[in-house]
Design a protein around this motif. Sequence first.
Motif, short mmCIF file in Angstrom:
data_model
loop_
_atom_site.label_atom_id
_atom_site.label_comp_id
_atom_site.label_asym_id
_atom_site.label_seq_id
_atom_site.Cartn_x
_atom_site.Cartn_y
_atom_site.Cartn_z
N PRO A 218 0.82 -1.22 0.00
CA PRO A 218 0.00 0.00 0.00
C PRO A 218 0.85 1.26 0.00
CG PRO A 218 -0.01 -1.02 2.17
CD PRO A 218 0.66 -1.99 1.25
N GLU A 219 0.47 2.22 -0.83
CA GLU A 219 1.09 3.54 -0.82
C GLU A 219 0.16 4.44 -0.03
OE1 GLU A 219 1.66 6.71 -4.21
OE2 GLU A 219 3.24 5.19 -4.36
N CYS A 220 0.53 4.72 1.19
CA CYS A 220 -0.39 5.42 2.06
C CYS A 220 0.38 6.23 3.10
CB CYS A 220 -1.34 4.45 2.76
SG CYS A 220 -0.50 3.24 3.82
N SER A 221 -0.35 7.05 3.81
CA SER A 221 0.23 7.84 4.88
C SER A 221 0.41 6.99 6.12
CB SER A 221 -0.65 9.04 5.19
OG SER A 221 -1.88 8.60 5.78
N GLU A 224 -2.89 6.39 7.81
CA GLU A 224 -3.66 5.32 7.16
C GLU A 224 -3.11 3.95 7.56
OE1 GLU A 224 -5.16 7.45 3.04
OE2 GLU A 224 -3.09 6.73 3.20
N ARG A 228 -4.99 0.85 9.42
CA ARG A 228 -4.95 -0.51 8.90
C ARG A 228 -4.55 -1.51 9.99
NH1 ARG A 228 -3.78 -2.84 3.55
NH2 ARG A 228 -3.98 -0.72 2.75
N LEU A 239 4.66 -0.41 4.10
CA LEU A 239 3.99 0.56 3.24
C LEU A 239 4.99 1.36 2.43
CD1 LEU A 239 3.17 3.76 5.20
CD2 LEU A 239 3.88 1.74 6.48
N ALA A 242 4.09 7.79 0.07
CA ALA A 242 3.47 8.38 -1.11
C ALA A 242 4.33 9.46 -1.72
CB ALA A 242 2.09 8.93 -0.74
#
Length: 265
Positions: A218-221, A224, A228, A239, A242
């Motif tokens: 996942p490309e996330c903050s 986030e 998760r 991760l 981003a």
Amino acid sequence: MNRLKSSPIVDVLVNSRGPVPEGASEYAQEKMLAAIAHVSSPVLAVRAQLTQAANPSASRPATAQAVVDVNGRPVRAHVAADTMFEAVDLLQDRLAARLARTRRHIGQEHRGGPAAEGTSRENRRRGHSPDRQQPPAEERRIVRHKSFSLGRQTPEEALIDLESMGYDFWLFTDMTSGRDSVVYRYGGIGRHRVASVGAGSPAHEAGPLFSVSSAPVPECSVDEAVRRMRLTGLPFVFLADAATGRGRVLYHRYDGHYGLITPAR
């Protein structure tokens, strides 16, 4: 296969595969004994494997690997070189360094130092680790942020580091693809998997030591990633940043809060 005994105390077994040059097994025995010479903990066994590719024009056709059982704790090393004798020399150096690092790690655990946070799998299985705290989810915070240059390794080398240090995951940069990756335990005992950032084809091919995750990273903050973890209960989340595309790991600490590992730019 040559069974080589160094003494009544340490049992050394050297396996050979392929056209290994004459004398290499005996040379490996000497180098393995030199590598463990300064280990103060009981060394229960030493296992080495020398593999020579049939095609001499192959890139680094000589590989050498070893596992040292230090009082029930496996310490591994794996190298490749142009010649078998060069590979054995490299193996001695890498194994000695890993043994020294493991010795420092164990000492820090006993003193309650920084390495105590990464309590080994063996200690966890025997119940020697502190009880994991469970503060309410809304009170959990990122209380430790580590940033360091990731080692450029093969997945096999990263797996050796993971096992020698007893961690649940190991963050590294793949030597071939240049992608940030993580090798981790999953499922049953002895099962490992590799995941890498970046779209497209997998950065690695599955091998006998690990499988390759097909799920996209996942490309996330970080926020986030925290959400998760709260939803899934996973021990860590790998991760992609981003902004930079670099891989990082958010993980659960034993105090119930979170730690974040990011690669240094």
